[in-house]
Design an enzyme around this catalytic site. Structure first.
Site, PDB file in Angstrom:
ATOM      1  N   GLY A 169       0.818  -1.224   0.000  1.00  0.00           N
ATOM      2  CA  GLY A 169       0.000   0.000   0.000  1.00  0.00           C
ATOM      3  C   GLY A 169       0.841   1.258   0.000  1.00  0.00           C
TER       4      GLY A 169
ATOM      5  N   GLY B 223       2.519   3.687   1.571  1.00  0.00           N
ATOM      6  CA  GLY B 223       3.022   3.901   2.924  1.00  0.00           C
ATOM      7  C   GLY B 223       3.420   5.343   3.179  1.00  0.00           C
TER       8      GLY B 223
ATOM      9  N   ASP C 152       8.050   5.791   8.584  1.00  0.00           N
ATOM     10  CA  ASP C 152       7.520   7.078   9.067  1.00  0.00           C
ATOM     11  C   ASP C 152       6.665   7.854   8.070  1.00  0.00           C
ATOM     12  OD1 ASP C 152       9.420   7.766   7.238  1.00  0.00           O
ATOM     13  OD2 ASP C 152      10.768   8.767   8.642  1.00  0.00           O
ATOM     14  N   GLY C 153       6.555   7.349   6.846  1.00  0.00           N
ATOM     15  CA  GLY C 153       5.719   8.057   5.873  1.00  0.00           C
ATOM     16  C   GLY C 153       6.386   9.283   5.260  1.00  0.00           C
TER      17      GLY C 153
ATOM     18  N   ARG D 111       3.621  14.246  -7.296  1.00  0.00           N
ATOM     19  CA  ARG D 111       3.734  13.610  -8.601  1.00  0.00           C
ATOM     20  C   ARG D 111       2.360  13.498  -9.244  1.00  0.00           C
ATOM     21  NH1 ARG D 111       5.974   7.638  -6.813  1.00  0.00           N
ATOM     22  NH2 ARG D 111       4.175   7.039  -5.548  1.00  0.00           N
TER      23      ARG D 111
ATOM     24  N   ARG E 283      -1.286   0.025  -9.882  1.00  0.00           N
ATOM     25  CA  ARG E 283      -0.107  -0.828 -10.113  1.00  0.00           C
ATOM     26  C   ARG E 283      -0.539  -2.280 -10.277  1.00  0.00           C
ATOM     27  NH1 ARG E 283       3.611   2.134  -6.577  1.00  0.00           N
ATOM     28  NH2 ARG E 283       2.643   4.164  -6.316  1.00  0.00           N
TER      29      ARG E 283
ATOM     30  N   ASP F 219       4.736  -3.984  -7.182  1.00  0.00           N
ATOM     31  CA  ASP F 219       4.040  -2.791  -6.684  1.00  0.00           C
ATOM     32  C   ASP F 219       4.602  -1.528  -7.318  1.00  0.00           C
ATOM     33  OD1 ASP F 219       6.286  -3.696  -4.979  1.00  0.00           O
ATOM     34  OD2 ASP F 219       5.989  -1.780  -3.981  1.00  0.00           O
TER      35      ASP F 219
HETATM   36  P1  AMP Z   1       9.244   1.105  -2.577  1.00  0.00           P
HETATM   37  O1  AMP Z   1      10.316   0.058  -2.627  1.00  0.00           O
HETATM   38  O2  AMP Z   1       9.748   2.513  -2.439  1.00  0.00           O
HETATM   39  O3  AMP Z   1       8.265   0.959  -3.667  1.00  0.00           O
HETATM   40  O4  AMP Z   1       8.458   0.875  -1.207  1.00  0.00           O
HETATM   41  C1  AMP Z   1       7.875  -0.347  -0.873  1.00  0.00           C
HETATM   42  C2  AMP Z   1       6.788  -0.138   0.145  1.00  0.00           C
HETATM   43  O5  AMP Z   1       7.316   0.483   1.320  1.00  0.00           O
HETATM   44  C3  AMP Z   1       5.646   0.746  -0.329  1.00  0.00           C
HETATM   45  O6  AMP Z   1       4.467   0.217   0.190  1.00  0.00           O
HETATM   46  C4  AMP Z   1       5.992   2.086   0.283  1.00  0.00           C
HETATM   47  O7  AMP Z   1       4.851   2.878   0.466  1.00  0.00           O
HETATM   48  C5  AMP Z   1       6.621   1.672   1.606  1.00  0.00           C
HETATM   49  N1  AMP Z   1       7.545   2.686   2.112  1.00  0.00           N
HETATM   50  C6  AMP Z   1       8.773   2.997   1.623  1.00  0.00           C
HETATM   51  N2  AMP Z   1       9.332   3.979   2.346  1.00  0.00           N
HETATM   52  C7  AMP Z   1       8.448   4.320   3.308  1.00  0.00           C
HETATM   53  C8  AMP Z   1       8.422   5.280   4.369  1.00  0.00           C
HETATM   54  N3  AMP Z   1       9.440   6.087   4.615  1.00  0.00           N
HETATM   55  N4  AMP Z   1       7.320   5.322   5.138  1.00  0.00           N
HETATM   56  C9  AMP Z   1       6.291   4.508   4.935  1.00  0.00           C
HETATM   57  N5  AMP Z   1       6.250   3.588   3.964  1.00  0.00           N
HETATM   58  C10 AMP Z   1       7.310   3.489   3.162  1.00  0.00           C
HETATM   59 MG    MG Z   2       6.704   1.522  -4.427  1.00  0.00          MG
END
Ligand code: AMP
Ligand code: MG
Length: 556
Positions: free
Chosen positions: A101, A103, A136-137, A194, A201, A271
């Protein structure tokens, strides 16, 4: 600020999470959770894309108003926005990872512009959501600059991509352990806005399938077709099959473009695969400097090199296979899914042949030319030549295709491919005759990363150039036409990792000038821009093994 016209079909038509609580959780039977961005201390606009602002109908005055930084930093809302985070799953590094999801992404709404186009606005780094898991989002400035610049650079290169409207710094620190090695540091935070017609996805489909939620899976398929693929004209009984085929085709085209420009996504998890075939989720991506099919920019991927440059077409196919598996319950038959996957292979082959012909300035690449293209790739690798600079120099050679008396070259093509290694081993035996090629070799020095490797491969390069000259001569087209064709697909400027890192270093010191300058350079990547030659040079030695330049991680 000029109001935007929102039409938030996703939240209007699809069921959401009944709870709007912020805590992290598994969300079943829903497509999204409503969640508001978490306000930041001091939102300040760092950079913006005037093309994306224009597309949205926002003026420069709008963008420069404090309201803009407040909205796109997450502190304020505009009328019509209905923020949410999407629920999806995904395969990460080849393994099913369950629910992931958004995040740290929050969609603000779906804006409809004056041309009737749908532009979903999504903040990245806007604070925790129910999908933040243990994180931390937030997002750091360095990764936000990388996403912002690369989205726009890719667009101007003609590669399908999500766009970026703005970067707003937050005035807050974010703690990151960049290489997960016990060295956390506080970095400046930022939020990127963005923009894309859709952020759906492969993983959105996979999650419903994995949970056996066929009703919502079917709903998502039909919603996606209706909203994001309005051009499909097939009768309703065939529309889903046509849709899957289109997804396979656009994914194939996407990856062919990545290979054309030397882009390595770095984390092609399902994803991170857009249903529209857009480049999405810029993280530990990188650009090929010296041509190396085995290179991956992502340190997290260093062990298996799953996401290495040369492996991207296969990974895309594997990802589509996961999507096909997820869709099976809705399709109820494998035929259309298999057809789509076959189309992936066909379209990838067609597109990469077309693009490679253009890269060489040929009308077409024939079957018998393909081994020569492979030879060139081995040569670029063996001689450690810069991919971008090589093709640009190739497009500038004078006299290619002229005055090739007798058309004779000395390469023994009787066995098919001329292996660069063999040519080197038999240096002195396999030679270009009539001087064809040899005199051009030194022109390629600016592309060489190692004088020794260049020297070792000089003969092989001369031989290949001799083949090339003969091949161009055979087509007998005007030099101008060939040059124009090549310069339209071989960029002079790409967002080399070290260039982005220099812009990041300056921005972290409070100077956003280089980000703005780089954005401007990347607006015209195929133009000569002689005053900006410094941005077209090969990677300097200091950047070879520097964090951010050759090594990146998922920590962002
Ligand atoms: P990514 O590899 O960047 O596509 O991230 C994989 C998953 O981790 C996705 O669900 C992102 O939303 C979550 N995610 C990555 N970084 C963070 C963050 N700093 N805080 C919360 N969720 C994160
Ligand atoms: Mg991602």
């Amino acid at each position: 600020m000029t109001p935007l016209n929102f039409d938030n079909i996703f939240v209007r038509e699809l069921p959401g999470d009944p709870s709007d609580a912020p805590h992290v959780r598994q969300v079943h039977g829903a497509f999204y959770s409503r969640v508001k961005p978490t306000p930041v201390r001091d939102p300040q606009l760092l950079a913006w894309s005037h093309e994306v602002a224009d597309a949205l109908g926002l003026s420069e005055a709008d963008v420069r108003s404090p309201d803009f930084a407040a909205v796109f930093g997450g502190n304020a809302s505009m009328p019509g926005m209905e923020p949410y985070s999407a629920c999806y799953g995904g395969h990460q590094f080849g393994n099913w990872a369950g629910q992931l999801g958004d995040g740290r992404a929050i969609t603000l709404g779906e804006a409809i512009n004056s041309r009737g186009e749908r532009l979903e606005l999504q903040l990245k780094g806007a604070g925790p959501t129910p999908y933040s898991r243990r994180a931390d989002g937030r997002a750091v400035l360095r990764s936000s600059i990388r996403e912002f610049l690369c989205s726009e650079a890719m667009h101007h290169l003609g590669v399908p991509t999500t766009r970026a409207l703005s970067i707003v710094t937050t005035g807050e620190g974010v703690v990151r352990d960049m290489f997960y090695d016990g060295n956390p540091r506080v970095e400046p935070g930022a939020v990127v806005c963005r923009v894309a017609p859709s952020f759906i996805r492969f993983g959105n489909f996979e999650l419903f399938a994995a949970r056996g939620d066929e009703d919502n899976l079917r709903r998502l398929v039909d919603f996606t077709i209706a909203r994001d693929f309005p051009g499909l004209v097939e009768p309703s009984g065939q529309r889903r099959a046509a849709w899957f085929r289109t997804v396979c085709e656009s994914t194939a085209t996407l990856v062919a473009h990545w290979m054309r420009v030397g882009f390595v996504h770095g984390v092609m998890n399902t994803d991170n695969m857009s249903i529209l075939g857009l480049t999405i989720d810029y993280g530990p991506y990188g650009w090929i400097d010296n041509f190396d099919p085995d290179w991956t920019p992502n340190t997290t991927d260093a062990g298996g090199r799953r996401y290495r440059f040369g492996h991207q077409p296969r990974v895309a196919h594997w990802n589509l296979l996961q999507l096909a598996n997820a869709l099976f319950p809705v399709f109820g038959e494998v035929g259309p899914l298999q057809d789509g996957l076959r189309r992936f292979a066909e379209v990838y082959e067609e597109q990469s042949r077309r693009m490679n012909a253009d890269k060489l300035g040929l009308v077409a690449l024939r079957d018998e030319d393909l081994p020569e293209f492979d030879t060139l790739h081995r040569l670029l690798t063996g001689a450690e030549l810069d991919m971008t600079i090589f093709f640009r120099i190739l497009s500038e050679l004078d006299g290619v295709g002229e005055a090739l008396a007798g058309g004779m070259i000395g390469i023994d093509t009787g066995t098919g491919a001329v292996d660069a290694a063999d040519v080197v081993a038999s240096n002195g035996h396999v030679t270009a005759t009539g001087g064809a090629g040899a005199e051009w070799v030194s022109r390629f020095e600016p592309a060489a990363y190692s004088a020794a490797r260049f020297e070792e491969n000089a003969q092989a390069l001369a031989n290949w150039l001799a083949w090339y000259r003969a091949r161009v001569a055979e087509e007998g087209r005007p030099a101008d036409a060939r040059r124009r064709q090549m310069k339209a697909v071989n960029p002079r400027f790409v967002l080399r990792n070290y260039l982005a890192q220099q812009a990041i270093d300056a921005a972290e010191q409070g100077d956003a000038g280089t980000v703005v300058e780089l954005l401007d350079v990347m607006r015209r990547p195929y133009d000569e821009q002689p005053e900006r030659a410094v941005y077209a040079e090969r990677r300097p030695d200091w950047a070879r093994n520097r964090a951010g330049c050759s090594m990146l991680s998922c920590s962002s």
